[in-house]
Design a protein around this motif. Structure first.
Motif, short mmCIF file in Angstrom:
data_model
loop_
_atom_site.label_atom_id
_atom_site.label_comp_id
_atom_site.label_asym_id
_atom_site.label_seq_id
_atom_site.Cartn_x
_atom_site.Cartn_y
_atom_site.Cartn_z
N ASP A 403 8.22 -45.86 76.25
CA ASP A 403 8.95 -47.28 76.60
C ASP A 403 8.89 -46.72 78.22
OD1 ASP A 403 10.61 -47.10 74.11
OD2 ASP A 403 11.57 -45.41 74.43
N ALA A 404 8.09 -45.52 78.55
CA ALA A 404 7.77 -45.44 80.51
C ALA A 404 6.88 -46.78 80.56
CB ALA A 404 7.37 -44.40 80.56
N ILE A 405 5.08 -46.72 79.90
CA ILE A 405 4.51 -47.11 80.35
C ILE A 405 5.03 -49.09 79.92
CG2 ILE A 405 2.53 -48.50 78.89
CD1 ILE A 405 1.99 -45.40 77.83
N PRO A 415 -0.79 -52.14 80.87
CA PRO A 415 -1.20 -51.24 80.45
C PRO A 415 -1.70 -49.90 80.95
CG PRO A 415 -0.75 -53.09 78.96
CD PRO A 415 -1.44 -53.24 79.78
N ALA A 416 -3.33 -50.17 81.02
CA ALA A 416 -3.66 -49.52 82.15
C ALA A 416 -3.52 -48.91 83.37
CB ALA A 416 -5.37 -49.88 82.00
N GLN A 417 -3.04 -50.00 84.07
CA GLN A 417 -2.39 -48.95 85.71
C GLN A 417 -1.36 -48.21 85.21
OE1 GLN A 417 -2.15 -53.05 86.96
NE2 GLN A 417 -3.79 -52.14 88.72
N ALA A 418 -0.68 -48.72 84.05
CA ALA A 418 0.93 -47.87 84.19
C ALA A 418 0.60 -47.07 83.61
CB ALA A 418 1.69 -49.14 83.14
N SER A 428 6.62 -40.13 85.90
CA SER A 428 8.30 -40.62 86.69
C SER A 428 7.58 -41.96 86.63
CB SER A 428 8.13 -39.86 88.19
OG SER A 428 9.16 -40.55 88.85
N ILE A 429 9.02 -43.45 86.45
CA ILE A 429 8.42 -44.49 86.31
C ILE A 429 8.78 -45.00 87.85
CG2 ILE A 429 9.57 -46.50 86.07
CD1 ILE A 429 10.44 -45.25 82.97
#
Length: 542
Positions: A403-405, A415-418, A428-429
């Motif tokens: 969910d955070a990603i 996605p890799a950066q996230a 922490s978002i």
């Protein structure tokens, strides 16, 4: 309406002179927005958006579209259509509050503006935020940072230009071992300079015996100090002296990798680059019975020529020996938000306690950490060393939640950066997004930073060009014993500076919906600038 000196204030109307209706403790938001929209970059960005965005907006509800709301604010504040005298109806509740009774039969009654209402914007920008979603008074400096972060996210999600880059700059931290004299340099990106202000009291004087009760210092003195029947006077300090203190060398404990021992190191902070617009938060705080209170230390600020050139850093110099890199499995300390650390240490908390509180509260800001500290002052381990993690363990940390990603990816990141940003910031978002904006060249690959090596130099925000000279464009003032109570107003200079810092223009006071001239009198910018909380400096170009 009259000022504290009894003189009638001159209301202003027209383009760029629109006030904002107070929605109930919303003056922190109004003063921040007035300061931001005084800058040409923001004016051009969102006035253009007001024309081109609405026809192409895919959001079915403009109330939940940040771009729509910001462009509407730009039009509301800058077009002048709403900066007109309020004409009250007989039953209008405003009829008795925005007018002044005529001094004589021939003098016309003065009407102020009604002000634009930003209820939808406030609900949107404060949504899901623990503090900005409430009706309580907030810290204008914290809201300004929150607003800039919101602008970055919204602009990136729309793939449009974002104007917050004008605030970016980099600071250079230099560390020198006192034993082997090896040095280490690192840079950190910032957009708001939190500047500690030294607090030095003058001798207390009886209030009734003070002849200059109408002075700027007396006018800006806090309610708390007046109510305790004492007059606390503080020694004025020059802004340049505060900057000198910030950049002066200090001693700190350090585990030197060359000496393989704990040593005393000399640490100094200087500027690697300078921004187009410099935001300065004057941290005037003092602990009173473990309660942080704002103190009215006058800071003498240059209006037309603040020269930041003496505070530039020079990086690694010829003849200096750079310390070796730490071992890959050496203990590493988590990243800490520099602004939150500055606020907590500025309130008198030791550095180790400030870091422990930020860790314990999930890096959710200085206020949450401060409340945690008050509740854990007697903990036996409050001053123990922080737990450390090795870089190898960090790389194998628990995978961030899907969910955070997904949430970070919705803001335009891969996605890799996230995934990497969430790992770097403890899942922490909010901090992950900040990390991504401060590492724009990182594609999310774990091997990318190592492969880059020392030869790769990341692009820093701001400019290295000298001289770095600034003119005061706006400032946000606060009256009250705490930044979370009292009242905020903004002063804005309406001119455009030339290369010498001069230029045609005047000072305007924005006090919610009331907009008045502020070149002289009790509300004059020159009189109130020493007690401002946030300063906005525009860079002058040759």
């Amino acid at each position: 309406m009259t000022g504290a000196d009894g003189k009638e204030l001159e209301p202003l109307f027209g383009p760029g002179l629109t006030g904002m209706k107070n929605l109930g403790n919303s003056c922190y938001m109004a003063s921040s927005l007035q300061s931001v929209f005084s800058l040409p970059v923001f004016q051009d960005r969102y006035l253009t958006s007001f024309v081109i965005h609405p026809p192409t907006c895919t959001n079915p509800s403009p109330a939940t579209c940040f771009e729509c709301q910001m462009s509407k604010i730009a039009d509301g504040l800058l077009s002048g259509r709403y900066a007109v005298p309020h004409v009250p109806e007989p039953s209008d509740a405003l009829a008795g509050s925005d007018t002044e009774a005529p001094a004589d039969g021939d003098k016309p009654r003065v009407h102020f503006q009604e002000g634009i209402r930003l209820a939808m914007f406030k609900a949107l920008v404060g949504k899901d935020h623990a503090e900005f979603s409430t009706m309580r008074q907030q810290d204008a400096g914290e809201f300004l940072q929150h607003l800039l972060e919101y602008i970055r996210r919204a602009s990136k999600s729309l793939a449009v230009d974002e104007p917050t880059g004008i605030f970016g700059f980099a600071v250079e931290e230099r560390l020198e071992c006192s034993q082997c004299h090896g040095v280490r340099y690192k840079t950190q990106n910032e957009e708001l300079l939190s500047l500690p202000v030294p607090v030095r009291k003058r001798e207390a004087m009886d209030i009734e015996a003070t002849p200059s009760e109408t002075s700027a210092g007396a006018e800006a003195r806090t309610t708390y100090e007046q109510d305790t029947n004492r007059k606390v006077d503080y020694q004025p300090v020059q802004l340049n002296d505060c900057l000198s203190n910030l950049t002066s060398p200090t001693e700190t404990e350090y585990k030197c990798p060359a000496c393989d021992a704990k040593v005393t190191a000399i640490k100094s902070t200087r500027f690697s680059t300078f921004p187009d617009v410099l935001l300065v938060n004057a941290a005037r705080f003092q602990l009173d019975g473990w309660v942080p209170r704002k103190v009215d230390v006058p800071v003498i600020v240059p209006f037309t020529d603040l020269d930041m050139s003496p505070f530039v850093g020079n990086g690694l110099q010829q003849g200096e020996n750079e310390l070796p890199a730490d071992e890959e499995d050496a203990p590493t300390e988590p990243q800490f938000d520099a602004d939150a650390m500055n606020q907590l240490t500025g309130m008198g908390f030791p550095e180790i306690r400030a870091k422990r509180a930020l860790l314990a509260t999930g890096h959710n800001g200085a206020e949450v950490a401060m409340n945690w500290l008050f509740e854990h002052m007697e903990d036996p381990d409050i001053d123990d060393p922080l737990p450390v993690a090795t870089s190898s363990s960090a790389s194998s940390a628990t995978e961030p939640s899907p969910d955070a990603i997904s949430t970070v990816c919705e803001m335009g990141f891969t996605p890799a950066q996230a995934r990497k940003a969430l790992r770097e910031t403890g899942d922490s978002i909010e901090r992950a997004v900040e990390w991504l904006f401060s590492h724009p060249d990182d594609d999310g690959s774990d091997s990318a930073p190592a492969a880059a090596g020392r030869g790769a130099e990341k692009k820093l925000p701001g400019s290295k060009d000298l001289p770095a000279r600034y003119r005061l464009k706006a400032f946000i003032s606060h009256k009250g014993p705490s930044v979370h109570s009292g009242h905020y107003v903004a002063h804005v200079w309406t001119g455009q500076a030339d290369s010498s810092g001069g230029g045609k223009g005047g000072w305007v006071l924005f006090n919610d919906e009331k907009v008045v001239r502020a070149d002289e009198g009790e509300q004059a910018a020159e009189r109130l600038s020493p007690f401002a909380y946030v300063y906005v400096f525009e860079r002058m170009r040759e």
